[in-house]
Scaffold this active site. Structure first.
Site, short mmCIF file in Angstrom:
data_model
loop_
_atom_site.label_atom_id
_atom_site.label_comp_id
_atom_site.label_asym_id
_atom_site.label_seq_id
_atom_site.Cartn_x
_atom_site.Cartn_y
_atom_site.Cartn_z
CG HIS A 72 -1.64 1.17 1.60
ND1 HIS A 72 -3.00 1.15 1.75
CD2 HIS A 72 -1.26 2.45 1.84
CE1 HIS A 72 -3.43 2.37 2.07
NE2 HIS A 72 -2.39 3.17 2.13
CG HIS B 239 -5.23 -0.43 -2.85
ND1 HIS B 239 -4.20 0.48 -2.73
CD2 HIS B 239 -5.44 -0.91 -1.60
CE1 HIS B 239 -3.82 0.54 -1.47
NE2 HIS B 239 -4.55 -0.30 -0.77
CG ASN C 279 -6.60 5.73 1.45
OD1 ASN C 279 -6.29 6.34 0.42
ND2 ASN C 279 -5.81 5.65 2.50
CG ASP D 251 -8.81 -2.40 -0.12
OD1 ASP D 251 -8.71 -2.96 0.98
OD2 ASP D 251 -8.55 -1.19 -0.30
CG HIS E 237 -15.55 0.31 7.75
ND1 HIS E 237 -14.53 0.23 8.67
CD2 HIS E 237 -14.96 0.62 6.56
CE1 HIS E 237 -13.38 0.49 8.07
NE2 HIS E 237 -13.61 0.71 6.79
N GLY F 77 -13.29 2.66 2.99
CA GLY F 77 -13.43 1.25 2.61
C GLY F 77 -14.85 0.82 2.31
ZN LIG Z 1 -4.56 -0.46 1.27
#
Ligand SMILES: [Zn+2]
Length: 437
Positions: free
Chosen positions: A185, A239, A283, A310, A314, A329
């Site tokens: 990342h 990502h 993100n 990814d 949540h 996310g």
């Molecule tokens: Zn990440």
């Protein structure tokens, strides 16, 4: 062969089997160890169980190298059990679990109980990442050699970038010595203002949102790729969202750097102008139309190697907060294949099923060193899923196996639906009204 042939075998008939790059009218015989036979007709007497999958396609089990299962530490969002069931419901048979957990699996002492939990609760094959630095703190490279004794060969600090170039180079050198892969990342926090939640561009300005510039991702990626020119680490970029990152990867690959990169379904399907609130906050953020086109073309020309999603669950309470305070996310395991198939294979006719399967199964399996995985072929692992590719249904987050209902895709229509998923020759998930046993 005697031992495997003596195990009870299953025969699936009347399915269109994806093998040798296309759907074919074939039958398949397998046990819990391997695919035994694929042929136009197989004697039913060889099987203990026969399954009639008329009208369905049998596709290779998908592989996702970037999943957040949240356990241990964040079980209000997701658990190993619910997250891996969501994977099965999305056609995934192997997933890699990110290590931004409490405790983080940085040592043998924390990794061992985590692996035992996975063995007890996972519905599909779950492979845990170790961290690149101890506790993802960015200060000290993890003891890769110690974790390798448990079979760990994949490391990531996902959620944050490794800020110090000196630490990253030290970590890379140790990774080369231990022959492990880094999944990175990249994010330089010097480019991120407090409260930044969407792509920095005209659309963010119009809405009064603080933006995250593309350089936040690409500057650290460019740094890492520079290091990788002289330190031959197996480097994988997570990502990718920005066109500048695609350009940097193309240049590094042209120079022979050992690097690969992934792109998510949501960065392929959505742009910044689609953002209406926290359900679209992730993100890296959804970027401009130009960026999205660069991602699609990058995937098609091989600059980007495969798709990983990814999956980031949540709670609804967290996602109901104002834009600046909601966490980054979205969940994706149960929507990525159905929606990518619908948009790019069925509607746009831009991709073939073969391309999509390569990007979602074969290529991630190959890069991450999984043997006999990602294809339906004799001798391969019996990991696959049955799907209806000629249906129509509306995505309903309330039907997800995932505890996370945080998706921007609720209400979208899909023509591809997962009906049943098999891992190691056993059915691990079946859609409630699929008509299959
Ligand atoms: Zn990440």
């Amino acid at each position: 062969m005697m031992t495997t042939e003596n195990k009870p075998a299953v025969l699936i008939k009347n399915a269109q089997i994806f093998t040798d790059g296309c759907l074919q009218n074939l039958q398949i015989l397998f046990n819990e160890e391997e695919i035994l036979r694929i042929a136009p007709a197989i004697d039913e007497a060889l099987a203990k169980t026969v399954i009639d999958a008329k009208g369905l396609a049998l596709l290779p089990g998908l592989v996702d190298t970037h999943v957040h299962l949240r356990e241990p530490g964040f079980e209000a969002k997701e658990t190993i059990k619910t997250g891996s069931l969501a994977a099965a419901a999305g056609g995934f048979t192997t997933i890699f679990a990110m290590p931004n957990l409490k405790p983080a699996p940085s040592t043998v002492e924390t990794m061992k109980p985590y692996m035992e939990k996975i063995a007890r609760h996972a519905a599909v094959r779950v492979i845990p990442f170790g961290t690149i630095t101890d506790n993802e703190a960015g200060a000290t490279p993890t003891d890769y050699k110690a974790l390798k004794t448990l079979g760990c060969r994949w490391f990531s600090d996902d959620g944050v970038g490794v800020a110090s170039g000196a630490v990253m180079q030290k970590a890379m050198k140790q990774a080369v010595e231990e022959d492990v892969l880094f999944s990175c990342h990249t994010e330089d926090m010097n480019y991120r203002q407090p409260g930044a939640s969407v792509h920095a561009g005209p659309y963010a300005k119009e809405n009064g949102w603080t933006g995250i510039p593309s350089a936040c991702e690409s500057s650290q990626l460019i740094r890492d790729l520079e290091f990788a020119r002289t330190i031959p680490v197996k480097y994988h970029a997570d990502h990718i969202s920005a066109k500048e990152s695609v350009e940097a990867l193309a240049a590094a690959k042209a120079d022979g750097v050992n690097c690969t990169a992934e792109v998510t379904a949501h960065h392929l399907l959505l742009e910044d102008k689609d953002v209406t609130g926290p359900m679209f906050k992730m993100n890296p953020p959804l970027r401009s139309h130009e960026d999205r086109m660069a991602l699609i073309e990058g995937l098609e020309n091989g600059t980007l190697d495969f798709i990983a999603n990814d999956h980031a669950p949540h709670t609804m309470e967290e996602k109901s907060r104002p834009m600046e305070q909601a966490p980054f996310g979205i969940v994706s395991l149960e929507t990525s294949f159905p929606l990518l198939y619908t948009e790019f294979v069925e509607k746009q006719k831009r991709w073939s099923l073969k391309q999509l399967i390569e990007w979602m199964a074969e290529k991630p399996a190959a890069r991450f060193g999984l043997e006999k995985t990602g294809r339906i072929q004799e001798g391969y692992r019996p990991d696959f899923f049955l799907a209806d590719l000629n249906t129509s249904y509306v995505i309903d987050p309330q039907s997800f196996e995932s505890m996370g209902k945080n998706t921007p895709f609720g209400g979208w229509t899909s023509c591809a639906r997962v009906e049943q998923t098999w891992v190691e020759g056993r059915p691990v998930w079946t859609r409630a009204d699929s008509g299959l046993n």
